[in-house]
Design a protein around this motif. Sequence first.
Motif, PDB file in Angstrom:
ATOM      1  N   UNK A 162      -5.273 -23.372   3.826  1.00  0.00           N
ATOM      2  CA  UNK A 162      -4.463 -23.994   2.780  1.00  0.00           C
ATOM      3  C   UNK A 162      -5.342 -24.912   1.931  1.00  0.00           C
ATOM      4  N   UNK A 163      -5.467 -24.608   0.631  1.00  0.00           N
ATOM      5  CA  UNK A 163      -6.307 -25.445  -0.227  1.00  0.00           C
ATOM      6  C   UNK A 163      -5.529 -26.614  -0.832  1.00  0.00           C
ATOM      7  N   UNK A 164      -6.223 -27.696  -1.105  1.00  0.00           N
ATOM      8  CA  UNK A 164      -5.627 -28.838  -1.804  1.00  0.00           C
ATOM      9  C   UNK A 164      -6.735 -29.555  -2.566  1.00  0.00           C
ATOM     10  N   UNK A 165      -6.380 -30.095  -3.718  1.00  0.00           N
ATOM     11  CA  UNK A 165      -7.364 -30.782  -4.564  1.00  0.00           C
ATOM     12  C   UNK A 165      -7.007 -32.253  -4.713  1.00  0.00           C
ATOM     13  N   UNK A 166      -8.024 -33.074  -4.871  1.00  0.00           N
ATOM     14  CA  UNK A 166      -7.841 -34.466  -5.261  1.00  0.00           C
ATOM     15  C   UNK A 166      -8.716 -34.718  -6.489  1.00  0.00           C
ATOM     16  N   UNK A 167      -8.135 -34.663  -7.687  1.00  0.00           N
ATOM     17  CA  UNK A 167      -8.907 -35.037  -8.872  1.00  0.00           C
ATOM     18  C   UNK A 167      -9.023 -36.560  -8.941  1.00  0.00           C
ATOM     19  N   UNK A 168     -10.062 -37.018  -9.612  1.00  0.00           N
ATOM     20  CA  UNK A 168     -10.247 -38.465  -9.789  1.00  0.00           C
ATOM     21  C   UNK A 168     -10.954 -38.705 -11.109  1.00  0.00           C
ATOM     22  N   UNK A 180     -15.496 -41.607 -20.144  1.00  0.00           N
ATOM     23  CA  UNK A 180     -14.583 -41.278 -19.049  1.00  0.00           C
ATOM     24  C   UNK A 180     -15.134 -40.070 -18.296  1.00  0.00           C
ATOM     25  N   UNK A 181     -14.983 -40.071 -16.981  1.00  0.00           N
ATOM     26  CA  UNK A 181     -15.448 -38.945 -16.170  1.00  0.00           C
ATOM     27  C   UNK A 181     -14.323 -38.419 -15.299  1.00  0.00           C
ATOM     28  N   UNK A 182     -14.373 -37.121 -15.049  1.00  0.00           N
ATOM     29  CA  UNK A 182     -13.375 -36.469 -14.202  1.00  0.00           C
ATOM     30  C   UNK A 182     -14.096 -35.618 -13.176  1.00  0.00           C
ATOM     31  N   UNK A 183     -13.715 -35.774 -11.895  1.00  0.00           N
ATOM     32  CA  UNK A 183     -14.268 -34.968 -10.808  1.00  0.00           C
ATOM     33  C   UNK A 183     -13.110 -34.405  -9.995  1.00  0.00           C
ATOM     34  N   UNK A 184     -13.421 -33.439  -9.132  1.00  0.00           N
ATOM     35  CA  UNK A 184     -12.361 -32.823  -8.334  1.00  0.00           C
ATOM     36  C   UNK A 184     -12.909 -32.415  -6.978  1.00  0.00           C
ATOM     37  N   UNK A 185     -12.291 -32.942  -5.916  1.00  0.00           N
ATOM     38  CA  UNK A 185     -12.674 -32.610  -4.539  1.00  0.00           C
ATOM     39  C   UNK A 185     -11.685 -31.589  -3.995  1.00  0.00           C
ATOM     40  N   UNK A 186     -12.205 -30.436  -3.576  1.00  0.00           N
ATOM     41  CA  UNK A 186     -11.364 -29.383  -3.021  1.00  0.00           C
ATOM     42  C   UNK A 186     -11.495 -29.379  -1.503  1.00  0.00           C
ATOM     43  N   UNK A 187     -10.365 -29.329  -0.832  1.00  0.00           N
ATOM     44  CA  UNK A 187     -10.348 -29.284   0.639  1.00  0.00           C
ATOM     45  C   UNK A 187      -9.539 -28.066   1.074  1.00  0.00           C
ATOM     46  N   UNK A 188     -10.008 -27.428   2.125  1.00  0.00           N
ATOM     47  CA  UNK A 188      -9.316 -26.280   2.692  1.00  0.00           C
ATOM     48  C   UNK A 188      -9.056 -26.565   4.160  1.00  0.00           C
ATOM     49  N   UNK A 189      -7.798 -26.466   4.582  1.00  0.00           N
ATOM     50  CA  UNK A 189      -7.422 -26.723   5.972  1.00  0.00           C
ATOM     51  C   UNK A 189      -6.870 -25.454   6.596  1.00  0.00           C
ATOM     52  N   UNK A 190      -7.344 -25.145   7.797  1.00  0.00           N
ATOM     53  CA  UNK A 190      -6.791 -24.012   8.535  1.00  0.00           C
ATOM     54  C   UNK A 190      -5.391 -24.378   9.037  1.00  0.00           C
ATOM     55  N   UNK A 191      -4.466 -23.457   8.856  1.00  0.00           N
ATOM     56  CA  UNK A 191      -3.087 -23.655   9.299  1.00  0.00           C
ATOM     57  C   UNK A 191      -2.865 -22.822  10.555  1.00  0.00           C
ATOM     58  N   UNK A 192      -2.807 -23.498  11.674  1.00  0.00           N
ATOM     59  CA  UNK A 192      -2.585 -22.835  12.955  1.00  0.00           C
ATOM     60  C   UNK A 192      -1.547 -23.650  13.724  1.00  0.00           C
TER      61      UNK A 192
END
Length: 317
Positions: free
Chosen positions: A119-125, A60-72
């Motif tokens: 604003x950061x957000x993650x999508x693990x998979x 089994x493998x686990x990865x994580x994509x981190x995204x950061x969006x500017x809030x304006x």
Amino acid sequence: MTWFNNATLFRLTDAPDAIRLSEALAKRPFQPCMGLDWFSEGWVAPAIHLEEPVFATRGHMLVSLLREDKVLPPAVIRKAVDALVAEIEAKELRKVGRKERLALKDQVTDDLLPRAFAKPSRVPALMAGGWLIADTGSAPRAEALVSKLREALPPFPAALPRTQIVPRTAMTDWLAAGEAPGAFELDEDAVLKDGSENGAEVRVSRINLTSDEIRQHIATGKQATKLGLIWNEKIRFQLTDTLQLKRIQWLGVLQDEASQAGDDRESLFEATFILMSEELGELVEALVEALGGLEDSQARPGAVSTTPAPMPVMSTP
């Protein structure tokens, strides 16, 4: 280890090698939003105690994509533009036109963007048993994760699953019959929608789904687009007509089992991940079976292995 709350599914026609994938993702790490960037995304370690971008154990493998969006917010830009327009009109005694106002908006946006909150957000998979399962209920975010995997390790053959019976038809049949197949049981919530272009939508919650009221809705032509289910008395979730699992709740028996693996962070993380990925994998296989199996193009012999391929364990020393 955080238990997944959602599951967007992709069928893998070939399981990637854990070491190659880790090396590829390490070349595309997350970098914070800078300057005039509206967003930034990249790969991070799946947990704070890990260093590599891929955690792999027992196939089994686990990865994580981190995204950061500017809030304006638009209101902030509009307020700044209005103040600048008022200043120009008062100083130069003239009216600011539409084209100039648009240019001022671009100028204000460029001035504010570098100072905007990110604003950061993650999508693990997780990847196991011929499946990629992303912890998000947003189809665009799940597709973005797959796109980033393809960029890192092309061609990365992942596709949305296509079942012999479409979920909407199956869910409607289960409600009409008053029961779900196999180890699944109906929960207490559903969304039913009329098939016409502007059809009515009915949302029910905390209600017996075997009641006459539900059958009457189905008799008038409504179909289930979302259905609450419980699998094997272990996992409660909502199944959508796009084959997504939302609002996943891991019932106490699983969390108790994971907590007995050990007190240290590393042992608890690994035990929770293994238990979660195995149970979720079994649920997905049972769900696909309940939907008549995958279409022939995705289920042809040799196309996809349903047995996890052995992979090396990769974790922090």
